[in-house]
Design a protein around this motif. Structure first.
Motif, PDB file in Angstrom:
ATOM      1  N   THR A 174       0.828  -1.208   0.000  1.00 43.22           N
ATOM      2  CA  THR A 174       0.000   0.000   0.000  1.00 43.22           C
ATOM      3  C   THR A 174       0.856   1.249   0.000  1.00 43.22           C
ATOM      4  O   THR A 174       0.365   2.343  -0.259  1.00 43.22           O
ATOM      5  N   LEU A 175       2.165   1.083   0.308  1.00 44.36           N
ATOM      6  CA  LEU A 175       3.083   2.209   0.239  1.00 44.36           C
ATOM      7  C   LEU A 175       3.261   2.642  -1.208  1.00 44.36           C
ATOM      8  O   LEU A 175       3.517   1.808  -2.078  1.00 44.36           O
ATOM      9  N   LEU A 273      -3.546   5.934  -5.819  1.00 44.40           N
ATOM     10  CA  LEU A 273      -4.395   4.885  -5.272  1.00 44.40           C
ATOM     11  C   LEU A 273      -3.623   3.574  -5.291  1.00 44.40           C
ATOM     12  O   LEU A 273      -3.250   3.073  -6.357  1.00 44.40           O
ATOM     13  N   THR A 274      -3.392   3.027  -4.102  1.00 40.80           N
ATOM     14  CA  THR A 274      -2.436   1.928  -3.977  1.00 40.80           C
ATOM     15  C   THR A 274      -3.015   0.629  -3.454  1.00 40.80           C
ATOM     16  O   THR A 274      -2.343  -0.401  -3.506  1.00 40.80           O
ATOM     17  N   GLY A 275      -4.226   0.637  -2.915  1.00 38.76           N
ATOM     18  CA  GLY A 275      -4.762  -0.590  -2.330  1.00 38.76           C
ATOM     19  C   GLY A 275      -6.269  -0.582  -2.268  1.00 38.76           C
ATOM     20  O   GLY A 275      -6.916   0.468  -2.236  1.00 38.76           O
ATOM     21  N   ASN A 276      -6.853  -1.788  -2.244  1.00 40.36           N
ATOM     22  CA  ASN A 276      -8.303  -1.956  -2.146  1.00 40.36           C
ATOM     23  C   ASN A 276      -8.747  -1.937  -0.690  1.00 40.36           C
ATOM     24  O   ASN A 276      -8.009  -2.373   0.198  1.00 40.36           O
ATOM     25  N   ARG A 322     -10.945   2.586  -2.604  1.00 37.50           N
ATOM     26  CA  ARG A 322      -9.501   2.475  -2.775  1.00 37.50           C
ATOM     27  C   ARG A 322      -8.785   3.384  -1.777  1.00 37.50           C
ATOM     28  O   ARG A 322      -9.189   4.528  -1.542  1.00 37.50           O
ATOM     29  N   TYR A 323      -7.697   2.869  -1.194  1.00 38.06           N
ATOM     30  CA  TYR A 323      -6.848   3.665  -0.327  1.00 38.06           C
ATOM     31  C   TYR A 323      -5.922   4.537  -1.166  1.00 38.06           C
ATOM     32  O   TYR A 323      -5.498   4.141  -2.258  1.00 38.06           O
ATOM     33  N   ALA A 324      -5.598   5.718  -0.640  1.00 42.70           N
ATOM     34  CA  ALA A 324      -4.837   6.678  -1.437  1.00 42.70           C
ATOM     35  C   ALA A 324      -3.853   7.480  -0.602  1.00 42.70           C
ATOM     36  O   ALA A 324      -4.071   7.722   0.596  1.00 42.70           O
ATOM     37  N   PHE A 325      -2.768   7.902  -1.265  1.00 42.69           N
ATOM     38  CA  PHE A 325      -1.782   8.827  -0.725  1.00 42.69           C
ATOM     39  C   PHE A 325      -1.780  10.086  -1.588  1.00 42.69           C
ATOM     40  O   PHE A 325      -2.135  10.043  -2.766  1.00 42.69           O
ATOM     41  N   GLU A 355      -4.300  -4.445 -14.048  1.00 44.31           N
ATOM     42  CA  GLU A 355      -4.777  -5.467 -13.110  1.00 44.31           C
ATOM     43  C   GLU A 355      -5.053  -4.824 -11.759  1.00 44.31           C
ATOM     44  O   GLU A 355      -4.492  -3.778 -11.421  1.00 44.31           O
ATOM     45  N   ARG A 356      -5.919  -5.471 -10.986  1.00 44.74           N
ATOM     46  CA  ARG A 356      -6.195  -4.981  -9.643  1.00 44.74           C
ATOM     47  C   ARG A 356      -4.973  -5.170  -8.748  1.00 44.74           C
ATOM     48  O   ARG A 356      -4.218  -6.137  -8.907  1.00 44.74           O
ATOM     49  N   THR A 357      -4.794  -4.256  -7.801  1.00 44.28           N
ATOM     50  CA  THR A 357      -3.751  -4.438  -6.816  1.00 44.28           C
ATOM     51  C   THR A 357      -4.103  -5.611  -5.901  1.00 44.28           C
ATOM     52  O   THR A 357      -5.267  -5.999  -5.777  1.00 44.28           O
ATOM     53  N   VAL A 358      -3.074  -6.186  -5.284  1.00 48.33           N
ATOM     54  CA  VAL A 358      -3.247  -7.355  -4.427  1.00 48.33           C
ATOM     55  C   VAL A 358      -2.891  -6.979  -2.992  1.00 48.33           C
ATOM     56  O   VAL A 358      -1.797  -6.461  -2.728  1.00 48.33           O
ATOM     57  N   TRP A 359      -3.777  -7.259  -2.072  1.00 48.50           N
ATOM     58  CA  TRP A 359      -3.598  -6.902  -0.668  1.00 48.50           C
ATOM     59  C   TRP A 359      -2.471  -7.730  -0.062  1.00 48.50           C
ATOM     60  O   TRP A 359      -2.453  -8.960  -0.171  1.00 48.50           O
TER      61      TRP A 359
END
Length: 363
Positions: A174-175, A273-276, A322-325, A355-359
């Protein structure tokens, strides 16, 4: 697209505060999730985070930020909206109390308390706390007055914690990748992002297009049109966009959004946007009773389980948002440059992922 709503949550897990405009920094919206509640096991002293999934009564607390000339310092005014007592509520209270500490506490008749928004940490006791496996480098107990009030409201021993200048490390992918901080020099490495009591990133972004899809899955004949027409608040975003021109769930592939900058003096703001955001039973909480909702609004999570478990790294939880920085936020803060956003600001998707990001947050 445009920003359709903004929210801040000074005390994590309590009701959000809707905003017309917000000031952004490296840790997201100003004052967001600087405080958090923990419950205390009276036998072991172990602390457990208090969030809506396990403590649905969090939904009964309304908060607002008070900043006026009559106050010596800015405050968070917290109001507890106690529901009418029911047999089911009493049974739930007893269950929560026994599972948390073995001690039942009489609920309070006091409905309001004020918390300093920026307390003097020199007077506060240090405490070690962790959230999602990421410890806070510093944290402080706000004191007995606040602990006692929240304990009486919840019916279990509770501790109000302030993170102050403390920091939590960002874990997993997520970084945001290096080199995305907005520096004009490619060789310059931006400062490493860090967190307050936000979950895994400073911001959570959601789309009204996807909310409409969720609403379409529910039986409209069984919904209360006045309270259930728009329930984005249950997804607890910082930034909601109207989704105009984007399909439902298109945000799964959003990698970068650009906010504002059209005709204004401020440069566009880039959100990475780095993570679901995987969802839990907090979606089913009734904000008027502080209990799992009955009927259709108690089935929101179930409706998403069918086809929204799309993250291979968290295959048992459906995704919404989506999580974001904020790209370059550290540099802007160091240069005393204000970053402001408003409801109605134009939002553009400037990068998409194939592709979707992977947790992979290491819990």
């Amino acid at each position: 697209m445009k920003i359709s709503a903004l929210y801040v949550y000074p005390i994590k897990a309590l009701r959000g505060i809707p905003l017309k405009h917000a000031e952004l920094g490296p840790q997201g919206i100003k004052h967001d999730r600087r405080f958090m509640l923990y419950t205390v096991n009276q036998t072991t002293g172990e602390l457990k985070k208090m969030q809506l999934d396990a403590f649905p009564r969090c939904a009964l607390f309304e908060q607002e930020i008070i900043c006026d000339d009559q106050k010596k310092e800015p405050l968070i005014r917290v109001r507890y909206h106690a529901p009418p007592p029911t047999k089911e509520q009493e049974e739930l209270d007893a269950q929560l109390s026994s599972s948390s500490s073995g001690t039942t506490i009489t609920t309070t008749t006091e409905t309001e308390i004020e918390v300093p928004l920026e307390p003097d940490v020199a007077t506060l006791e240090r405490i070690d706390v962790s959230l999602h496996g990421s410890p806070a480098s510093l944290a402080y107990r706000m004191g007995e007055r606040y602990d006692a009030w929240f304990s009486k409201c919840f019916g279990v021993p509770a501790v109000l914690v302030y993170i102050g200048n403390g920091r939590r490390a960002v874990l997993g992918s997520t970084l945001p990748p290096k080199g995305t901080g907005g520096s004009s020099t490619e060789s310059a490495v931006p400062p490493a992002p860090w967190l307050t009591f936000t979950d895994v990133a400073p911001l959570l972004v959601t789309s009204e297009s996807s909310l409409r899809d969720v609403h379409s899955r529910l039986d409209s004949a069984k919904l209360d049109d006045t309270s259930d027409a728009n329930f984005m608040y249950k997804f607890r975003p910082n930034i909601a966009v109207d989704g105009e021109g984007e399909d439902a769930w298109a945000e799964d592939f959003w990698a970068e959004l650009t906010v504002g900058g059209e005709g204004g003096q401020q440069e566009p703001i880039r959100l990475l946007l780095t993570g679901n955001c995987g969802r839990c039973t907090s979606l089913n909480v009734d904000y008027t009773t502080g209990r799992p909702a009955v009927g259709e609004m108690g089935n929101v999570l179930k409706k998403l389980m069918k086809d929204r478990r799309v993250d291979k790294g968290s295959k048992w939880t459906p995704v919404f948002g989506r999580y974001a920085f904020i790209a370059g936020a550290e540099e802007k803060e160091a240069a005393a440059v204000s970053i402001d956003i408003r409801v109605g600001d134009v939002v553009q998707v400037t990068k998409r992922s194939d592709e979707r990001t992977v947790w992979d947050w290491p819990l």
